[in-house]
Design a protein around this motif. Structure first.
Motif, mmCIF file in Angstrom:
data_model
loop_
_atom_site.group_PDB
_atom_site.id
_atom_site.type_symbol
_atom_site.label_atom_id
_atom_site.label_comp_id
_atom_site.label_asym_id
_atom_site.label_seq_id
_atom_site.Cartn_x
_atom_site.Cartn_y
_atom_site.Cartn_z
ATOM 1 N N GLU A 3 -9.607 1.025 -1.352
ATOM 2 C CA GLU A 3 -8.309 0.906 -1.900
ATOM 3 C C GLU A 3 -7.574 -0.584 -1.500
ATOM 4 N N PRO A 4 -7.214 -1.345 -2.577
ATOM 5 C CA PRO A 4 -6.787 -2.803 -2.295
ATOM 6 C C PRO A 4 -5.419 -2.748 -1.513
ATOM 7 N N LEU A 5 -4.937 -3.534 -0.876
ATOM 8 C CA LEU A 5 -3.735 -3.683 -0.269
ATOM 9 C C LEU A 5 -2.257 -3.323 -1.195
ATOM 10 N N GLY A 6 -2.559 -4.042 -2.340
ATOM 11 C CA GLY A 6 -1.301 -3.907 -3.225
ATOM 12 C C GLY A 6 -0.486 -5.244 -3.412
ATOM 13 N N THR A 7 0.322 -5.088 -4.483
ATOM 14 C CA THR A 7 1.156 -6.053 -4.691
ATOM 15 C C THR A 7 2.196 -6.336 -3.682
ATOM 16 N N GLY A 8 2.841 -5.308 -3.126
ATOM 17 C CA GLY A 8 3.906 -5.367 -2.297
ATOM 18 C C GLY A 8 3.593 -6.085 -1.117
ATOM 19 N N PHE A 9 2.439 -5.836 -0.460
ATOM 20 C CA PHE A 9 1.810 -6.501 0.482
ATOM 21 C C PHE A 9 2.060 -8.129 0.578
ATOM 22 N N TYR A 10 1.483 -8.400 -0.546
ATOM 23 C CA TYR A 10 1.248 -10.064 -0.858
ATOM 24 C C TYR A 10 2.638 -10.437 -1.127
ATOM 25 N N VAL A 11 3.674 -9.874 -1.907
ATOM 26 C CA VAL A 11 4.831 -10.291 -2.020
ATOM 27 C C VAL A 11 5.287 -10.184 -0.753
ATOM 28 N N LEU A 12 5.428 -9.546 0.189
ATOM 29 C CA LEU A 12 6.118 -9.594 1.593
ATOM 30 C C LEU A 12 5.366 -10.661 2.370
#
Length: 165
Positions: free
Chosen positions: A35-44
């Motif tokens: 599972e990828p980390l997701g968009t929220g992690f990269y935005v933060l």
């Protein structure tokens, strides 16, 4: 006919039955996917250094110089005066245009019909003129066309008065 219909119905029923590829009677499980980390992690992760950078450029200098962000914002403060000047010029042009429009629409115009070449009525072959058709008095002909022009102008003025009123 019924026999053919029954046979087609049973053949269609056999063709639509579901067949399974495997002979096992259990549920198949697939290997789990990462599972990828997701968009929220990269935005933060991008937001933290970005907010620190904005904070740093918003602080004034040690020697009392204004901050870079303040300089950037004050660079746009003269736009207010520029837009005020543009709006004043635009308002003056619109007032002048309205004045000229009322000036031209309020003018009655000239009642004189300018016949640049009155002799045009006398051109043509003198042999094709029937008895009583020739225009000997040009003044009556000019008066006739002036009257037609005056009637047309009166209709236009009446229509304009009805439209405005």
């Amino acid at each position: 006919m019924n026999a053919i219909r029954r046979r087609l119905a049973t053949t269609a029923g056999k063709a639509s039955t579901r067949r399974y590829a495997s002979t096992e009677h259990g549920h198949h499980s697939t290997a789990s996917k990462p599972e990828p980390l997701g968009t929220g992690f990269y935005v933060l992760a991008a937001g933290i250094p970005l907010s620190l950078g904005v904070y740093a450029i918003s602080r004034p200098g040690a020697d009392g110089k204004p901050a870079a962000l303040t300089k950037l914002i004050s660079g746009y403060s003269d736009l207010k005066d520029r837009w005020a000047t543009r709006n004043l010029l635009h308002a003056n042009m619109m007032e002048q245009a309205a004045f000229e429009k009322h000036l031209f629409f309020g003018d009655k115009g000239s009642a004189h019909v300018n016949l640049k070449f009155p002799e045009i009525f006398n051109t043509g072959s003198p042999y094709n003129v029937q008895a009583g058709q020739g225009a000997r008095n040009m003044e009556s002909l000019v008066a006739h066309y002036e009257q037609l022009n005056a009637e047309a102008e009166a209709k236009k003025a009446k229509a304009l008065a009805e439209k405005e009123g």
